[in-house]
Design a protein around this motif. Structure first.
Motif, PDB file in Angstrom:
ATOM      1  N   PHE A   9       0.893  -1.317  -0.074  1.00 48.80           N
ATOM      2  CA  PHE A   9       0.061  -0.028  -0.013  1.00 48.80           C
ATOM      3  C   PHE A   9       0.882   1.320  -0.045  1.00 48.80           C
ATOM      4  CE2 PHE A   9      -1.108   3.566   2.484  1.00 48.80           C
ATOM      5  CZ  PHE A   9      -2.150   4.192   1.699  1.00 48.80           C
ATOM      6  N   GLU A  10       0.485   2.440  -0.791  1.00 51.91           N
ATOM      7  CA  GLU A  10       0.881   3.629  -0.421  1.00 51.91           C
ATOM      8  C   GLU A  10      -0.199   4.398  -0.667  1.00 51.91           C
ATOM      9  OE1 GLU A  10       2.856   3.381  -4.652  1.00 51.91           O
ATOM     10  OE2 GLU A  10       2.467   1.747  -2.849  1.00 51.91           O
ATOM     11  N   PRO A  11      -0.163   5.552   0.207  1.00 51.99           N
ATOM     12  CA  PRO A  11      -1.592   6.538  -0.183  1.00 51.99           C
ATOM     13  C   PRO A  11      -1.709   6.718  -1.701  1.00 51.99           C
ATOM     14  CG  PRO A  11       0.103   7.260   1.508  1.00 51.99           C
ATOM     15  CD  PRO A  11       0.763   6.297   1.032  1.00 51.99           C
ATOM     16  N   GLU A  12      -2.983   6.974  -1.793  1.00 54.91           N
ATOM     17  CA  GLU A  12      -3.298   7.067  -3.151  1.00 54.91           C
ATOM     18  C   GLU A  12      -2.646   8.306  -3.792  1.00 54.91           C
ATOM     19  OE1 GLU A  12      -7.399   7.280  -5.068  1.00 54.91           O
ATOM     20  OE2 GLU A  12      -7.269   5.408  -3.725  1.00 54.91           O
ATOM     21  N   HIS A  39       7.591   3.374  17.954  1.00 52.25           N
ATOM     22  CA  HIS A  39       7.739   4.277  17.046  1.00 52.25           C
ATOM     23  C   HIS A  39       7.876   3.875  15.623  1.00 52.25           C
ATOM     24  CE1 HIS A  39       9.223   8.288  15.465  1.00 52.25           C
ATOM     25  NE2 HIS A  39       8.265   8.622  16.327  1.00 52.25           N
ATOM     26  N   PHE A  40       7.528   4.705  14.800  1.00 51.18           N
ATOM     27  CA  PHE A  40       7.845   4.640  13.604  1.00 51.18           C
ATOM     28  C   PHE A  40       7.864   5.446  12.364  1.00 51.18           C
ATOM     29  CE2 PHE A  40       3.105   4.310  13.274  1.00 51.18           C
ATOM     30  CZ  PHE A  40       2.946   5.035  12.225  1.00 51.18           C
ATOM     31  N   THR A  92       8.354  -0.404  -3.498  1.00 51.71           N
ATOM     32  CA  THR A  92       8.580   0.614  -4.587  1.00 51.71           C
ATOM     33  C   THR A  92       8.037   1.703  -4.156  1.00 51.71           C
ATOM     34  OG1 THR A  92       6.856  -0.732  -5.666  1.00 51.71           O
ATOM     35  CG2 THR A  92       8.957  -0.991  -6.502  1.00 51.71           C
ATOM     36  N   GLY A  93       6.991   1.636  -3.425  1.00 49.71           N
ATOM     37  CA  GLY A  93       6.098   2.805  -2.927  1.00 49.71           C
ATOM     38  C   GLY A  93       6.222   3.353  -1.868  1.00 49.71           C
ATOM     39  N   PHE A  94       7.032   2.811  -0.709  1.00 44.14           N
ATOM     40  CA  PHE A  94       7.061   3.629   0.516  1.00 44.14           C
ATOM     41  C   PHE A  94       8.230   2.881   1.262  1.00 44.14           C
ATOM     42  CE2 PHE A  94       4.125   0.096   1.616  1.00 44.14           C
ATOM     43  CZ  PHE A  94       4.597  -0.651   2.527  1.00 44.14           C
ATOM     44  N   GLU A  95       8.598   3.595   2.134  1.00 47.87           N
ATOM     45  CA  GLU A  95       9.564   2.795   3.137  1.00 47.87           C
ATOM     46  C   GLU A  95       9.268   3.011   4.636  1.00 47.87           C
ATOM     47  OE1 GLU A  95      13.204   5.195   2.647  1.00 47.87           O
ATOM     48  OE2 GLU A  95      13.418   5.197   0.507  1.00 47.87           O
ATOM     49  N   ILE A 125       0.160  -1.018  10.995  1.00 45.28           N
ATOM     50  CA  ILE A 125       0.636   0.465  10.690  1.00 45.28           C
ATOM     51  C   ILE A 125       0.276   0.666   9.553  1.00 45.28           C
ATOM     52  CG2 ILE A 125       2.534   1.790  10.465  1.00 45.28           C
ATOM     53  CD1 ILE A 125       3.887   0.176  12.946  1.00 45.28           C
ATOM     54  N   VAL A 126       0.606  -0.175   8.531  1.00 39.46           N
ATOM     55  CA  VAL A 126       0.281   0.087   7.097  1.00 39.46           C
ATOM     56  C   VAL A 126      -1.004   0.335   6.847  1.00 39.46           C
ATOM     57  CG1 VAL A 126       0.672  -0.747   4.668  1.00 39.46           C
ATOM     58  CG2 VAL A 126       2.600  -0.877   6.420  1.00 39.46           C
ATOM     59  N   ARG A 127      -1.807  -0.639   7.279  1.00 36.63           N
ATOM     60  CA  ARG A 127      -3.260  -0.133   7.161  1.00 36.63           C
ATOM     61  C   ARG A 127      -3.846   0.889   7.638  1.00 36.63           C
ATOM     62  NH1 ARG A 127      -5.370  -4.889   9.775  1.00 36.63           N
ATOM     63  NH2 ARG A 127      -4.001  -6.342   8.599  1.00 36.63           N
ATOM     64  N   TRP A 128      -3.504   1.262   8.924  1.00 36.49           N
ATOM     65  CA  TRP A 128      -3.610   2.633   9.603  1.00 36.49           C
ATOM     66  C   TRP A 128      -3.175   3.847   8.540  1.00 36.49           C
ATOM     67  CZ3 TRP A 128      -1.514   7.191  11.355  1.00 36.49           C
ATOM     68  CH2 TRP A 128      -2.127   7.841  12.362  1.00 36.49           C
TER      69      TRP A 128
END
Ligand code: GTP
Ligand code: MG
Lengths: 197, 536
Positions: free
Chosen positions: B41-44, B428-429, B493-496, B517-520
């Motif tokens: 996922f990455e934000p649209e 933390h993240f 490819t989309g996020f770190e 976290i990613v879902r949130w």
């Protein structure tokens, strides 16, 4: 578009007190604090009344840091009055002020020059010694047809007087010109009206 | 002056140990491939981003491009053996194209005395406090004239600057370029940029690549106040020029930038943080700015920032802002008290945008009662009053639509603690959306809310970041466990994503938490990211 009827620019070496001068005049405030460099230039306007006229004075407080020197024309262009500041206790700032004046004379013939010795309170309370005598500066400014005034932004001494003097001495060519042309048009119109009737 | 003999300089590349600490203390785990469990996922993101998308280290031309794009989608959790990532320091890329091809690699002074001797002569460098600094940054001209020192007055370090200049020119005489010197516990890194030499002396665990990025940032800060054209010209005319004259007042910008580099993850990630706002609110703010400025030609960027976060950014069609330039803008705003007092009009060079010329920036805070700072950047030096008028309009409209209030509310918000996410294992993240060059992280909670705690966390992120982006062997996923915390880094490819866990977290729990976290983050009602790319 100019944002103001009359453009005034403050010039001078860094830390001579340009920002403090503008703040004292526009907001009537002074905060003793360590020097904070102006970045580029700051603009403020104040409406003034003088000799029965009400108009807006636009004041450009320029940064005194050396890297802006090459760009200062950007800020003083078309200014009708320049307040060239120097610190009464720092000789080099006076020498630098002279250079500003030469530059202004070369580029802005119509710009009236007000030479301003700053931080008078520091001299008066004996914290620091005067670097150049009052007479010498006065003589110099007479020679170049400039007004000389000594101010303190801390006490407020002569600050309002300085800007009032600038306002009193100012001509508002653009405003006058506008008024005149409007009048002219009006009279023309009425003339044509008349001739038509 | 100590004489540096060729014998003192040995090639240490093979014995480099940049990650030794971590490897010694960190337990490294092999694991099952967790990717299947992780959401992609990455934000649209709009096709076009308002900021130039960044991979880490890509921020400056010659830096190592992150290899994540070329990674196979199913790489495994990598083992972290002692040696495997020790090569990245070789990447110390020479950024001066004139000499790049002739560069030598790692250097080390065997005899520390060479440097040591100098200290005797100088008061400052003898001072315990000065010597105990973890990291020094020095800037000098290629003629050896001091320009800047992070700690202590550069005036008192003339001999030291002389040594640095001697080192650089000694090695330069052979057609080589000095890059770094590694001694026990201390490293010296040099970056030669035209007429300027930047040096970092550090005891921290940062990698050569990371320090290089930092020195590049400092260099671009200098370019930002002078332009590259002016900088080059000055030294062409007078090799011996004392650049401090032109930088008077700008040291504060460099100080501030270095503090940001030391304390904030933004520059490490090459990304900016956005002020969290409901997307309709942000869009409304954007529309107000666009509608108030659309008659003004030659307006290149309108940028609204608050609390070191981006509120919105509007750009001229076909023009993009690089995050590195945005960081310089944020640095300027954050370190310039004078903007708060009055409307300002200042030249600013954005090195990524154009290193040879100035843009003119109208800078003002929205209102006494709304401390967000608006920057309107143009190429036209005569645009001050139209921009000033536009600004008035913007403020009026924002006030009428209660949007100033919304901005204030967002600015007053202390931030979301990680506890609110329902992932108790995670402390933390940091999540970076690559396409938009934006990141988000929760407010630090214990044990990271103290200065030391925050510093350790950032150090951990640096290590993780360094290993994930090691140009010689970039990783997709990294799991490091030591007695303070367990760190997990994941690059797609989309996020770190970089996460700090309790030290004893199980791998299964960690992966579960990462998914949460990613879902949130994915919920777009958070308003954590700017997902469109508005233009005038
Ligand atoms: N005692 C005293 N201090 C003053 C006076 N005017 C200015 N100062 C102090 O002098 C320092 C510099 O003042 P600024 O007004 O910031 O100087 P500036 O000319 O605007 O400087 P740049 O923006 O760098 O060109 C500050 O610490 C002020 O507090 C004054 O009339 N009396
Ligand atoms: Mg000032």
């Amino acid at each position: 578009m100019s944002g103001a009827d009359f453009k005034v620019v403050l010039l001078g070496t860094e830390a001579v007190g340009k920002t403090s001068l503008m703040k004292r005049y526009v907001q009537d405030r002074f905060h003793p604090r360590p020097h904070i460099n102006t970045i580029g230039a700051a603009f403020a306007s104040k409406s003034v009344s003088s000799r029965g006229r009400q108009f807006v004075m636009g004041i450009w407080d320029t940064a005194g840091s050396e890297r802006y020197y090459a760009m200062s024309q950007l800020y003083y262009r078309d200014a009708k009055a320049a307040v060239v500041c120097f610190d009464l206790s720092e000789r080099v700032t006076f020498d630098r002020a002279k250079q500003w004046i030469i530059e202004l004379r070369n580029h802005e013939e119509d710009c009236k020059i007000y030479l301003c010795g700053t931080k008078k309170d520091v001299i008066e309370d004996g914290t620091k010694a005067r670097a150049i005598s009052h007479e010498k500066v006065l003589q110099f400014s007479k020679g170049i047809g400039a007004v000389y005034i000594e101010t303190s932004s801390k006490t407020g001494e002569s600050v309002v007087e300085l800007f009032q003097l600038i306002a009193d001495n100012c001509e508002l060519p653009s405003a006058k010109g506008k008024e005149e042309s409007v009048k002219l048009q009006l009279s023309k119109k009425s003339e044509t009206c008349c001739s038509a009737s | 002056m100590a004489v540096i003999c060729p014998h003192d300089v040995v090639n240490m590349a093979s014995t480099m140990k940049s990650n030794e600490d971590l490897d010694e203390s960190g337990e490294n785990h092999e694991g099952k491939h967790p990717e299947g469990n992780l959401l992609h996922f990455e934000p649209e993101v709009a096709v076009e981003s308002m900021l130039v998308p960044t991979d880490s280290f890509e921020s400056f031309e010659q830096e190592a491009p992150a290899g994540s794009a070329s990674l196979q989608p199913d790489s495994n959790l990598l083992k972290c053996q002692n040696t495997e990532e020790n090569t990245p320091d070789k990447v110390a890329r020479d950024t001066d194209t004139n000499v790049a091809s002739r560069s030598i690699s790692e250097l080390s002074l065997v005899s520390e005395e060479c440097i040591e001797h100098q200290h005797v002569e100088e008061e400052l460098s003898n001072s315990k406090e000065w010597r105990s600094q973890e990291k020094h940054i020095f800037i000098l001209s290629s003629a050896g004239k001091p320009i800047y020192s992070r700690h202590g007055s550069e005036d008192k370090l003339v001999t030291l600057f002389g040594v640095m200049q001697a080192l650089v020119s000694f090695i330069g005489d052979d057609g080589d370029t000095i890059r770094s010197i590694h001694t026990q516990g201390t490293s010296f890194l040099f970056l030669i940029k035209g007429p300027i030499i930047l040096a970092c002396v550090y005891k921290s665990r940062e990698s050569v690549a990371q320090i290089t990025v930092q020195l590049n940032y400092v260099y671009s800060q200098i370019v930002s106040v002078l332009t590259l054209e002016q900088l080059t010209r000055i030294f062409e005319q007078r090799r011996n020029y004392d650049l401090r004259r032109l930088l008077a007042g700008a040291e504060r910008l460099i100080d501030h930038l270095l503090i940001a580099l030391e304390t904030q993850p933004a520059l490490l990630l090459g990304a900016v943080q956005c002020l969290p706002l409901v997307s309709t609110t942000r869009d409304a703010i954007t529309n107000v700015i666009v509608s108030s400025c659309n008659k003004i030609k030659k307006l290149v960027f309108a940028i609204l920032v608050g609390g070191n976060q981006l509120v919105t950014l509007i750009r001229m069609k076909n023009f993009f802002l690089h995050p590195a330039d945005l960081h310089l803008i944020l640095n300027l705003v954050n370190s310039s008290e004078s903007f708060k007092a009055a409307e300002s009009w200042t030249p600013i060079c954005l090195p990524k945008f154009s290193s040879d010329g100035f843009l003119h920036a109208h800078v003002s805070y929205l209102a006494e009662d709304c401390q967000a700072c608006l920057l309107l950047l143009t190429v036209d030096p005569d645009l001050f009053f139209p921009l000033s008028e536009a600004k008035q309009k913007i403020v009026e409209k924002l006030r009428r639509a209660s949007l100033l209030q919304s901005i204030n509310a967002a600015l007053a918000h202390t931030g979301t603690p990680v506890s609110q996410l329902g992932v108790p294992e995670a402390r933390h993240f940091l999540y970076k959306c690559k396409a938009t060059a934006q990141f988000w992280g929760p407010v630090p909670a214990p044990p990271y809310q103290t200065t030391e705690g925050a510093k350790r966390l950032l150090d951990q992120y640096r290590v993780l970041h360094h290993r994930l982006h090691a140009p010689a062997q970039p990783l997709k996923l990294l799991y490091l466990q030591d007695n303070a915390e367990t760190m997990l880094g994941w690059v797609t490819t989309g996020f770190e994503l970089y996460v700090a866990f309790e030290p004893l977290v199980t791998k299964a729990n960690a992966i579960g938490a990462v998914n949460k976290i990613v879902r949130w983050i994915k919920k777009d009602d958070n308003g954590l990211f700017i997902t469109n790319a508005p233009t005038f």
